[in-house]
Design a protein around this motif. Structure first.
Motif, short mmCIF file in Angstrom:
data_model
loop_
_atom_site.label_atom_id
_atom_site.label_comp_id
_atom_site.label_asym_id
_atom_site.label_seq_id
_atom_site.Cartn_x
_atom_site.Cartn_y
_atom_site.Cartn_z
N TRP A 38 11.06 -8.72 30.33
CA TRP A 38 10.49 -7.40 30.99
C TRP A 38 8.97 -7.62 31.62
O TRP A 38 8.65 -7.12 32.55
CB TRP A 38 10.27 -6.43 29.75
CG TRP A 38 11.73 -5.82 29.50
CD1 TRP A 38 12.69 -6.09 28.75
CD2 TRP A 38 11.74 -4.41 29.74
NE1 TRP A 38 13.67 -5.21 28.77
CE2 TRP A 38 13.28 -4.34 29.22
CE3 TRP A 38 11.27 -3.49 30.27
CZ2 TRP A 38 13.79 -2.98 29.33
CZ3 TRP A 38 11.60 -2.11 30.34
CH2 TRP A 38 12.88 -1.80 29.96
N LEU A 39 8.37 -8.49 30.95
CA LEU A 39 6.78 -8.79 31.51
C LEU A 39 6.82 -9.42 32.85
O LEU A 39 5.97 -9.17 33.76
CB LEU A 39 6.15 -9.46 30.63
CG LEU A 39 5.85 -8.70 29.31
CD1 LEU A 39 5.17 -9.76 28.12
CD2 LEU A 39 4.52 -7.68 29.52
N GLU A 40 7.78 -10.21 33.28
CA GLU A 40 7.70 -10.82 34.54
C GLU A 40 8.43 -10.28 35.65
O GLU A 40 8.24 -10.75 36.63
CB GLU A 40 8.67 -12.22 34.27
CG GLU A 40 8.10 -13.19 33.32
CD GLU A 40 8.99 -14.79 33.25
OE1 GLU A 40 8.40 -15.66 32.63
OE2 GLU A 40 10.07 -14.59 33.89
N ARG A 41 8.91 -9.06 35.05
CA ARG A 41 9.61 -8.53 36.53
C ARG A 41 8.94 -8.22 37.66
O ARG A 41 7.61 -7.62 37.71
CB ARG A 41 10.30 -7.06 35.91
CG ARG A 41 11.62 -7.23 35.34
CD ARG A 41 12.53 -6.27 34.91
NE ARG A 41 13.39 -6.53 33.93
CZ ARG A 41 14.01 -6.14 33.05
NH1 ARG A 41 13.48 -4.98 32.44
NH2 ARG A 41 15.04 -6.64 32.26
N ARG A 50 10.44 -1.53 33.90
CA ARG A 50 9.18 -2.41 33.37
C ARG A 50 8.49 -2.12 31.99
O ARG A 50 8.45 -0.77 31.60
CB ARG A 50 8.40 -2.50 34.53
CG ARG A 50 9.05 -3.42 35.63
CD ARG A 50 7.93 -3.49 36.99
NE ARG A 50 8.18 -2.09 37.92
CZ ARG A 50 7.04 -1.36 38.27
NH1 ARG A 50 5.86 -1.84 37.66
NH2 ARG A 50 7.24 -0.50 38.86
N ILE A 51 7.70 -2.87 31.50
CA ILE A 51 6.90 -2.34 30.38
C ILE A 51 6.07 -1.22 30.68
O ILE A 51 5.20 -1.25 31.63
CB ILE A 51 6.23 -3.68 29.70
CG1 ILE A 51 6.96 -4.65 29.61
CG2 ILE A 51 5.08 -2.92 28.51
CD1 ILE A 51 7.69 -4.76 28.11
N GLY A 55 3.29 0.02 26.28
CA GLY A 55 3.62 -1.40 25.76
C GLY A 55 5.10 -1.14 25.29
O GLY A 55 5.47 -2.33 24.88
N ARG A 56 5.73 -0.17 25.62
CA ARG A 56 7.18 -0.32 25.35
C ARG A 56 7.98 -0.71 26.56
O ARG A 56 7.80 -0.55 27.43
CB ARG A 56 7.83 1.17 24.92
CG ARG A 56 6.86 1.76 23.82
CD ARG A 56 7.46 3.02 22.97
NE ARG A 56 8.35 2.39 22.36
CZ ARG A 56 8.91 3.31 21.34
NH1 ARG A 56 8.45 4.37 20.93
NH2 ARG A 56 10.10 2.99 20.67
N PRO A 57 9.23 -1.42 26.16
CA PRO A 57 9.69 -1.53 24.80
C PRO A 57 9.00 -2.63 24.15
O PRO A 57 8.62 -3.65 24.75
CB PRO A 57 11.15 -1.99 25.08
CG PRO A 57 11.25 -2.85 26.34
CD PRO A 57 10.17 -1.93 27.16
#
Ligand SMILES: CC(C)(COP(=O)(O)OP(=O)(O)OC[C@H]1O[C@@H](n2cnc3c(N)ncnc32)[C@H](O)[C@@H]1OP(=O)(O)O)[C@@H](O)C(=O)NCCC(=O)NCCS
Length: 178
Positions: A38-41, A50-51, A55-57
């Motif tokens: 998710w963080l790298e998207r 995206r996050i 901060g979710r998910p």
């Protein structure tokens, strides 16, 4: 490329094996790998993938998803390297909005392993799994700017069937018979 699929018809856990990879259900302890994805998207990916600002998910959210998921004839499987033993992403099938096109192929890998043929190898195993489960077609959607994913789909024999122009780019729908 040799692929072995086990457990698809017997109600056992899905387990697919290729030369370098093992595809199997996610373990709760691997939630951090999904969050890294998710963080790298790419920032061009729609915001709901995206996050968010809160901060979710969170890891806890993802742990819940893993507990709730039971891959059978569809589902997203963890992709594990057989030599290193690490989980590098997912590959699998999700229900599509056009059932005549069959389920949708999906994959995503950690950036550090891109460019080594893993996505193509994992997806080939998923194609074999889908065929063994009785599906006759698969579809996949991809943004026009996603050159690597378009190349993976082309290598697997998917052909474009439709394009939809959206604010973030052109969304290409592709499909192939099994
Ligand atoms: C798409 C993705 C899974 C590909 O993983 P991968 O393991 O690197 O894929 P492979 O190595 O099997 O194949 C990638 C192909 O794209 C090519 N490629 C990659 N980047 C490229 C670029 N910028 N321009 C041209 N070709 C490119 C590679 O050369 C390779 O083709 P080749 O075998 O003919 O040389 C990975 O990039 C990813 O996780 N992206 C983010 C998530 C995503 O986009 N998922 C799909 C949504 S539709």
């Amino acid at each position: 490329m040799a692929t072995m699929a086990e457990g698809t018809a017997s109600g056992q856990e899905v387990r697919l094996e290729t030369e370098r990879l093992l595809l199997r259900p996610w373990q709760v302890s691997e939630a951090a790998v999904q969050r890294e994805l998710w963080l790298e998207r790419d920032p061009r990916v729609p915001p709901h993938r995206r996050i968010g600002a809160g901060g979710r998910p969170t890891i806890a959210d993802i742990e819940e998803w893993i507990r709730a998921s039971r891959p059978s004839t569809t589902g997203l499987l963890a992709v594990q390297r057989k030599d290193a033993g690490d989980v590098i992403g997912y590959c699998g099938l999700v229900d599509s909005d056009a059932p005549d096109d069959g389920p949708e192929l999906a994959y995503e890998l950690l950036r550090r392993v891109w460019g080594q043929g893993y996505a193509t190898e994992a997806a080939q195993a998923v194609l074999d799994w889908a065929k063994a489960s009785g599906f006759e077609r698969l579809c996949a959607t991809v943004w026009d700017w996603n050159v690597a994913s378009r190349r993976v789909l082309a290598k697997l024999g998917f052909v474009e069937t439709e394009r939809t122009v959206e604010a973030r780019g052109t969304n290409l729908r592709t499909s192939r018979p099994l």
